[in-house]
Design an enzyme around this catalytic site. Structure first.
Site, PDB file in Angstrom:
ATOM      1  N   VAL A  28      50.893  44.614  42.137  1.00  0.00           N
ATOM      2  CA  VAL A  28      50.342  44.788  40.784  1.00  0.00           C
ATOM      3  C   VAL A  28      50.085  46.277  40.565  1.00  0.00           C
ATOM      4  O   VAL A  28      49.365  46.911  41.342  1.00  0.00           O
ATOM      5  CB  VAL A  28      49.048  43.977  40.606  1.00  0.00           C
ATOM      6  CG1 VAL A  28      48.508  44.148  39.184  1.00  0.00           C
ATOM      7  CG2 VAL A  28      49.302  42.496  40.901  1.00  0.00           C
TER       8      VAL A  28
ATOM      9  N   ASP B 244      35.997  32.571  46.907  1.00  0.00           N
ATOM     10  CA  ASP B 244      35.569  33.888  47.401  1.00  0.00           C
ATOM     11  C   ASP B 244      35.749  34.934  46.308  1.00  0.00           C
ATOM     12  O   ASP B 244      36.082  36.079  46.580  1.00  0.00           O
ATOM     13  CB  ASP B 244      36.380  34.266  48.649  1.00  0.00           C
ATOM     14  CG  ASP B 244      35.811  35.483  49.385  1.00  0.00           C
ATOM     15  OD1 ASP B 244      34.574  35.648  49.395  1.00  0.00           O
ATOM     16  OD2 ASP B 244      36.599  36.274  49.927  1.00  0.00           O
TER      17      ASP B 244
ATOM     18  N   ASP C  84      43.833  37.203  46.402  1.00  0.00           N
ATOM     19  CA  ASP C  84      43.208  36.684  47.631  1.00  0.00           C
ATOM     20  C   ASP C  84      42.778  35.227  47.500  1.00  0.00           C
ATOM     21  O   ASP C  84      41.618  34.929  47.213  1.00  0.00           O
ATOM     22  CB  ASP C  84      42.011  37.550  48.047  1.00  0.00           C
ATOM     23  CG  ASP C  84      42.444  38.920  48.526  1.00  0.00           C
ATOM     24  OD1 ASP C  84      43.621  39.057  48.916  1.00  0.00           O
ATOM     25  OD2 ASP C  84      41.623  39.845  48.515  1.00  0.00           O
TER      26      ASP C  84
END
Length: 285
Positions: free
Chosen positions: A124, A168, A185
């Site tokens: 990205v 998370d 993630d």
């Protein structure tokens, strides 16, 4: 630079042409910028279980389905083969989540496959081709904080509609490019319906993001998106086109204890009568 040992097989197989530089080192993986033909991508090398800093992994793996029964039994027993399968399941979870969330309308990096514990995916970048910064490295105006917070809440809702909770989510797991937030993630993403900790994780995800954006827009601290989303989810009313308000009122209706006790007593008496009828029938037989 010299290619890390874990990336060498991908170079030999022609999946990676060149390792350009390290990008970051995290609690569950090391990430490198690589060249694949004419494309610059990133390679995420998952760390082995005994080297990961991710705590309470079992809490996140609850509810994950393994189609192969032999693999499932091996994972339950904790054999060497089972531990290997556990690692593959952990690594493939992120690939599966990326495809699933992209289909749901959540902005995530495009995956290109997971090979021997290495995830190849989109890098990205910003308008100048530089790696997009993480949210914690970006200064925001009041208006931008309100706008981006609304976008992230929408993404969290879309994840929940797709049956997933990030687990998370924080300012360290969100990139910001010229189009806005990108969620990253996801190896620990949990099944919203099958994991008993899903509601708690959703609430933590939402609270983390709200607290961060509230540094620039304090009024966000008065919102209750997590409670609103979960109530809609539990009632089967959560849909991708739902417009969240951030408002949620707890039920103030007190439980009618006397009525509940009467119902329990009635059910008990009915069961006793049923038992007596069975005994009378047996005695007269």
């Amino acid at each position: 630079m010299k290619a890390p040992k874990r990336l060498q097989p991908l170079i030999e197989d022609g999946l990676i042409d060149e390792v350009l530089r390290p990008l970051m080192s995290g609690k569950e993986a090391d990430v490198f910028v690589v060249r694949c033909g004419t494309e610059v991508r990133c390679a995420k090398i998952y760390k082995e279980a005994n080297k990961r800093g991710f705590k309470q992994a079992a809490q996140y793996q609850e509810g994950r389905k393994v189609r192969n029964s032999r693999r499932a039994r091996a994972m339950e027993k904790g054999s060497k083969f089972g531990r290997h399968q556990q690692e593959e399941t952990w690594q493939n979870a992120e690939v599966d989540a990326l495809y699933r969330l992209a289909d749901a309308g959540v902005r995530v990096p495009q995956p290109f496959g997971c090979f021997d514990g290495v995830l190849l995916m989109e890098l990205v970048t910003d308008n100048d081709g530089h790696v997009a910064p993480r949210l914690n490295d970006v200064a925001l105006t009041l208006e931008q904080a309100l706008e981006d917070h609304a976008v992230v809440m929408h993404y969290v809702m879309l994840m929940l509609c797709a049956g997933l909770v990030h687990g998370d989510l924080s300012e360290f797991n969100v990139l910001v490019d010229s189009y806005g937030p990108v969620i990253i993630d996801l190896p620990q993403a949990v099944d919203a319906a099958a994991n008993n900790n899903a509601q708690k994780m959703l609430t933590r995800d939402v609270n983390n993001m709200t607290a961060y954006y509230a540094q620039y827009a304090p009024e966000l601290l008065d919102t209750r998106y997590a409670q609103e989303m979960w109530a809609l989810f539990e009632n089967g009313d959560l849909q991708p086109d739902v417009e969240l308000t951030g408002q949620f009122a707890e039920s103030t209706e007190a439980a009618d204890v006397d009525t509940v006790l009467q119902e329990i007593k009635a059910a008990w008496l009915e069961e006793q009568e049923r038992i007596e009828r069975i005994q009378d029938a047996e005695e007269s037989a």
